[in-house]
Design an enzyme around this catalytic site. Structure first.
Site, short mmCIF file in Angstrom:
data_model
loop_
_atom_site.label_atom_id
_atom_site.label_comp_id
_atom_site.label_asym_id
_atom_site.label_seq_id
_atom_site.Cartn_x
_atom_site.Cartn_y
_atom_site.Cartn_z
N HIS A 101 0.85 -1.21 0.00
CA HIS A 101 0.00 0.00 0.00
C HIS A 101 0.88 1.25 0.00
CE1 HIS A 101 -2.69 3.15 1.40
NE2 HIS A 101 -3.63 2.44 0.82
N GLU A 169 -4.26 2.45 -7.09
CA GLU A 169 -4.55 3.57 -6.18
C GLU A 169 -3.55 4.70 -6.45
OE1 GLU A 169 -6.64 2.02 -2.40
OE2 GLU A 169 -4.52 1.66 -2.12
#
Ligand code: 13P
Length: 266
Positions: A101, A169
């Site tokens: 992430h 993302e």
């Protein structure tokens, strides 16, 4: 393109333990009564903190919800203080693990090499990695597609065969007031899906979008993504219910398109 649509939620470190457990109970009730989640047209996964994993596994038992971990050690077991390995995660019922992430890359210095090691150990333990990639700066869609395709290849170096969930993302869209523009997301997601389609051993892999995603986005994105990865805008279970309804409509439209294509081909 798979007919199934995936909706994931990462709770990051927003909730304390009691708030997380209350959210699990509300959302477990919601998904148990949601036909598309109950019959598998919509895949739903929830990624709480490590300490919340066991209560989540218990709360979502019998609902088809996949419980995940926000990270995974790059090693299976041994002298790695503070880490949790994929074999133990799998043992307690974790089915997906978030890898790379943006916050882990930025705040904890995770590199592409770390990410590849975590993807590898997850797949080897039967856990589906949620491989997070995204351009750091706001560049145009073609440049973002090039940058993320490189990140995807780096993440899959040495990975055994198996499904991956690619979470696109854009770093600049995470934690903001609104998601990246629809055309930008579509361009990058289509490129990432094309990259996955060139790989022989990644059947069922999906490309989902995250970064200030919430109700209304999936309906606008349509077939260009396989689902969404939600953060803050899933904290309200009613907002999450709205997203699941949009996912259900998209899954139905895909299965109609799939049947029409099969009929034309035969
Ligand atoms: O990073 C995200 C999910 O992993 C997205 O978070 P937000 O939707 O809160 O921006």
């Amino acid at each position: 393109m798979t007919a199934r649509v995936s909706i994931g939620v990462s709770l990051k470190m927003y909730f304390g333990h009691s708030d997380a457990r209350r959210w699990f109970d509300r959302v477990a009730e919601l998904v148990a009564g949601h036909p598309a989640v109950a019959d598998g047209r919509v895949e739903f996964f929830v990624i709480p903190t490590y300490l919340q994993v066991l209560p989540a596994v218990e709360a979502f038992a019998g609902t088809r919800t996949l419980v995940g971990a926000q990270d995974v050690a790059a090693w299976d077991r041994g002298a790695y203080t503070g880490e949790v390995g994929a074999p133990e995660l799998a043992e307690v019922g974790v089915r997906v693990a978030e890898v790379g992430h943006a916050e882990r890359r930025r705040l904890f210095g995770e590199t592409d090499t770390d990410v590849a090691a975590k993807v590898e150990t997850s797949l080897r333990s039967g856990i589906t990695p949620v491989v997070c990639i995204g351009e750091a700066d706001r560049v145009d869609a073609a440049a973002a597609a090039d940058a993320t395709a490189v990140q995807l290849c780096a993440a899959l170096v040495g990975a055994p065969a198996g499904r991956v969930i690619v979470a696109y993302e854009p770093v600049w869209a995470i934690g903001g007031p609104e998601p990246a523009p629809v055309a930008h997301i579509a361009t990058v997601a289509e490129r990432l899906r094309a990259e996955l389609d060139t790989l022989e051993d990644r059947d069922g892999s999906t490309v989902i979008y995250g970064g200030s995603a919430g109700p209304g986005l999936l309906a606008r994105l349509g077939h260009s993504v396989d689902g969404l990865f939600l953060g803050r805008f899933a904290h309200d279970p009613d907002a999450l219910a709205g997203v699941l309804d949009e996912a259900s409509a998209l899954a139905d439209a895909r299965s109609d398109a799939h049947s029409a294509n099969t009929a034309v081909a035969s």
